[in-house]
Design an enzyme around this catalytic site. Structure first.
Site, short mmCIF file in Angstrom:
data_model
loop_
_atom_site.label_atom_id
_atom_site.label_comp_id
_atom_site.label_asym_id
_atom_site.label_seq_id
_atom_site.Cartn_x
_atom_site.Cartn_y
_atom_site.Cartn_z
N HIS A 1 36.65 51.29 38.14
CA HIS A 1 36.97 50.40 36.86
C HIS A 1 36.83 48.93 37.24
O HIS A 1 36.49 48.72 38.50
CB HIS A 1 38.38 50.67 36.36
N ASP B 1 38.98 45.32 36.30
CA ASP B 1 40.12 44.86 35.86
C ASP B 1 39.87 43.90 34.65
O ASP B 1 38.85 42.87 34.92
CB ASP B 1 41.14 44.06 36.96
N HIS C 1 35.71 48.71 41.25
CA HIS C 1 36.51 49.12 42.17
C HIS C 1 37.30 50.50 41.90
O HIS C 1 37.57 50.92 40.92
CB HIS C 1 37.52 48.25 43.06
N ARG D 1 49.26 41.76 44.37
CA ARG D 1 48.06 41.27 43.75
C ARG D 1 48.25 40.12 43.00
O ARG D 1 49.33 40.08 42.11
CB ARG D 1 47.45 42.51 42.95
O1 AKG Z 1 45.28 49.51 45.38
C1 AKG Z 1 44.27 49.13 45.21
O2 AKG Z 1 43.63 49.43 46.23
C2 AKG Z 1 43.73 48.67 44.14
C3 AKG Z 1 44.23 49.04 42.76
C4 AKG Z 1 43.53 48.35 41.80
O3 AKG Z 1 42.95 48.89 40.98
C5 AKG Z 1 43.94 46.80 41.40
O4 AKG Z 1 44.88 46.33 42.07
O5 AKG Z 1 43.27 46.37 40.55
FE FE2 Z 2 41.70 47.60 39.50
#
Ligand code: AKG
Ligand code: FE2
Length: 275
Positions: free
Chosen positions: A95, A97, A250, A265
């Site tokens: 996907h 984000d 990702h 994040r």
């Molecule tokens: O946990 C991760 O490695 C990425 C998860 C994810 O898709 C995000 O944080 O946007």
């Molecule tokens: Fe993500």
């Protein structure tokens, strides 16, 4: 500062820099590298939650994610975690984000806070390389098309996550999202053509139903992952990754059942997208 590609067409590892204290000149070089390579990885970072927030603001602003739990003491930080007894992770399929926002987030700064003993890698795929690899016929077919994106089917009260053991963690069940973007965008800083549809959030082409859109969408989703446009990150304590949501897809690999993983994040504000 030294830059080493992670794979032929996606990702760069940048060493010799501490993100928390880097100069304006280094910051500019890091931005350019991420716009081009899609994702940059930094090892051995001293990066407190305060540093994380300061860095996001310095980059150009922070978008608060509508759905993930927020860090209690630092509301700009979204907590991307999976408990040892949970089976479903966040972002466990390809996907990009926030494409459901009309001004989608530029990218994210993800920091490893607790890692499983092994596994839990993250993968990225470069959508510039994906576009380049399309046949001339497909390029002509998608020229000028726009697509509708939403996250409602994933996060609503009876959506995809609600049917899993991740449902209880998430917020924003009543939100309504929707945005229209060109199927091929130009990167706002590099000008490179990028394929901008993704399996998670892209529903249909403008002027076509979901059903009518699916054959071409499926074809594009399959074409977006080529043999050589991906890179994979094995996280270690102190690793920080920064990615560009326009340039990449990702996928958080969910192969560490029975272990806890927690990432922090910060989502970086973006700009409107154009063909
Ligand atoms: O946990 C991760 O490695 C990425 C998860 C994810 O898709 C995000 O944080 O946007
Ligand atoms: Fe993500």
């Amino acid at each position: 500062m030294k830059m080493t590609p992670m794979a032929p067409k996606c990702g760069v590892e940048i060493s010799g820099i501490q993100l928390a204290t880097c100069s304006d000149e280094e910051m500019e070089a890091v931005k350019q590298a991420i716009y081009e390579h899609g994702v940059a990885v930094f090892r051995d970072q001293e990066f407190s939650p305060e540093d994380h927030i300061r860095f996001g603001k310095r980059w150009g602003g922070i978008d608060i994610n509508n759905y993930f739990p927020l860090q209690q003491d630092f509301q700009e930080i979204a907590v991307v975690k999976k408990e040892a007894d949970q089976k479903t992770n966040i972002g466990g399929d390809w996907h990009t984000d926030h494409s459901y926002d009309q001004i989608p987030a530029m990218g994210s700064v993800l920091v490893a806070r607790e890692l499983p003993p092994s596994g839990g890698d993250t993968m990225w795929a470069h959508m510039g390389a994906a576009y380049d690899a399309l046949s001339d016929e497909v390029k002509a077919e998608i020229e000028g098309l726009e697509a509708f994106h939403t996250a409602d089917h994933i996060y609503k009260a009876d959506g995809l996550y609600a049917q899993t053991d991740m449902g209880r963690e998430l917020r924003g069940h009543d939100l309504k999202t929707g945005a229209v973007h060109p199927v091929v965008i130009r990167h706002p800083h590099t000008g490179r053509k990028l394929l901008y549809v993704n399996k998670a959030f892209t529903i249909n082409f403008v002027g076509k139903t979901r059903e009518e859109s699916m054959p071409l969408l499926e074809k594009l989703f399959a074409a977006a992952l080529t043999d050589d446009n991906q890179c994979r990150l094995e996280w270690k304590p102190g690793t920080v990754a920064i990615w560009d949501n326009r340039t990449t897809w990702h996928n958080a690999v969910n192969d560490y059942q029975g272990h806890r993983r927690e990432m922090h994040r910060i989502t970086l504000s973006g700009e409107a997208l154009a063909a």
